[in-house]
Design an enzyme around this catalytic site. Structure first.
Site, PDB file in Angstrom:
ATOM      1  N   GLU A  46      47.427  46.335  39.177  1.00  0.00           N
ATOM      2  CA  GLU A  46      47.343  44.930  38.752  1.00  0.00           C
ATOM      3  C   GLU A  46      47.067  44.033  39.955  1.00  0.00           C
ATOM      4  O   GLU A  46      46.245  43.105  39.881  1.00  0.00           O
ATOM      5  CB  GLU A  46      48.649  44.514  38.080  1.00  0.00           C
ATOM      6  N   ASP A  50      43.641  41.887  40.070  1.00  0.00           N
ATOM      7  CA  ASP A  50      43.682  40.430  40.109  1.00  0.00           C
ATOM      8  C   ASP A  50      42.675  39.893  41.120  1.00  0.00           C
ATOM      9  O   ASP A  50      41.945  38.927  40.848  1.00  0.00           O
ATOM     10  CB  ASP A  50      45.101  39.981  40.456  1.00  0.00           C
ATOM     11  N   GLU A 122      44.243  43.310  34.058  1.00  0.00           N
ATOM     12  CA  GLU A 122      43.966  43.306  35.496  1.00  0.00           C
ATOM     13  C   GLU A 122      44.062  44.706  36.082  1.00  0.00           C
ATOM     14  O   GLU A 122      43.264  45.092  36.947  1.00  0.00           O
ATOM     15  CB  GLU A 122      44.923  42.357  36.205  1.00  0.00           C
TER      16      GLU A 122
END
Length: 229
Positions: A46, A50, A122
């Site tokens: 993640e 991102d 993400e």
């Protein structure tokens, strides 16, 4: 594959990538509640996803809106990469049945929690980056987020940003966010945060993360006071 679990191939089709390393996709779908240890959960992916998402969306916006100023591009970027939009993408991909959850998180509706869905979106982008490089990840982002650039009615600002700008325009002190309560186990917490602006009653919002609760509190304040963007 465990009995009763859906085939990853259908999910890959919706995402738009046939992963060379299926383990990366399974990693991206593993919540901390189902991980043997924390690094086995999607959290590291993640983090990577991102950043990859932000760069891919910035590139896409730079091409799509050649007349926009830096400020306008920044607002569009913030609207497209926020967790709420990522959760929408995860829902379109239909990731819910594929998420690996601990029993407690599964029983509390983890497959539909927007914070988890946003995180997994993400994480999948991060997994695609590791599996096929920047071009592969950007292709996924363009397919999923590109149509959202032109959606009618999509706000270019999140609630916190809108509320801060509203307060600033009235020469008020910036909104302050205070933790009102925290409940639930570590793997499935629930937060209540209050937003305070001098001269107004606080407004409270709840969410499965502090960030989500802050957004909910800001939205509640705006709704109560009739604030429009």
């Amino acid at each position: 594959m465990a009995r009763g679990k859906p085939d990853l191939a259908a999910l890959e089709t919706r995402i738009g990538r046939d992963f060379a390393d299926k383990a990366l996709l399974r990693w991206a779908l593993t919540h901390v509640s189902a991980a043997a240890q924390r690094p086995d959960s999607y959290e590291r992916l993640e983090f990577l996803g991102d950043r990859v998402l932000g760069l891919a969306v910035a590139h896409m916006l730079f091409e799509a809106f050649p007349d926009d100023s830096e400020g306008e591009l920044s607002r569009r970027l913030a609207a497209l990469v926020r967790k709420e939009t990522c959760a929408e993408v995860a829902e379109l991909w239909g990731v819910g049945p594929y998420i690996r959850l601990g029993e407690g998180e599964a029983q509390t509706g983890g497959r539909k929690k927007r914070a988890i869905l946003g995180d997994i979106c993400e994480a999948i982008i991060g997994a695609a980056f590791l599996d096929g490089g920047a071009a592969a990840a950007e292709a996924i982002v363009r397919a999923a987020f590109g149509p959202k650039m032109h959606e009618a009615g999509r706000s270019l600002r999140d609630a916190k940003t809108a509320l801060q700008e509203w307060a600033q325009a009235r020469r008020l002190a910036p909104p302050r966010y205070r933790l009102a309560s925290r409940s639930g186990p570590d793997h499935a917490p629930s937060f209540e945060l209050a937003v305070e602006i001098e001269g107004f009653e606080p407004a409270v919002g709840a969410g499965s993360s502090k960030r989500a609760a802050e957004q909910a509190a800001a939205a509640a304040f705006m709704a109560r006071e009739g604030v429009t963007e």
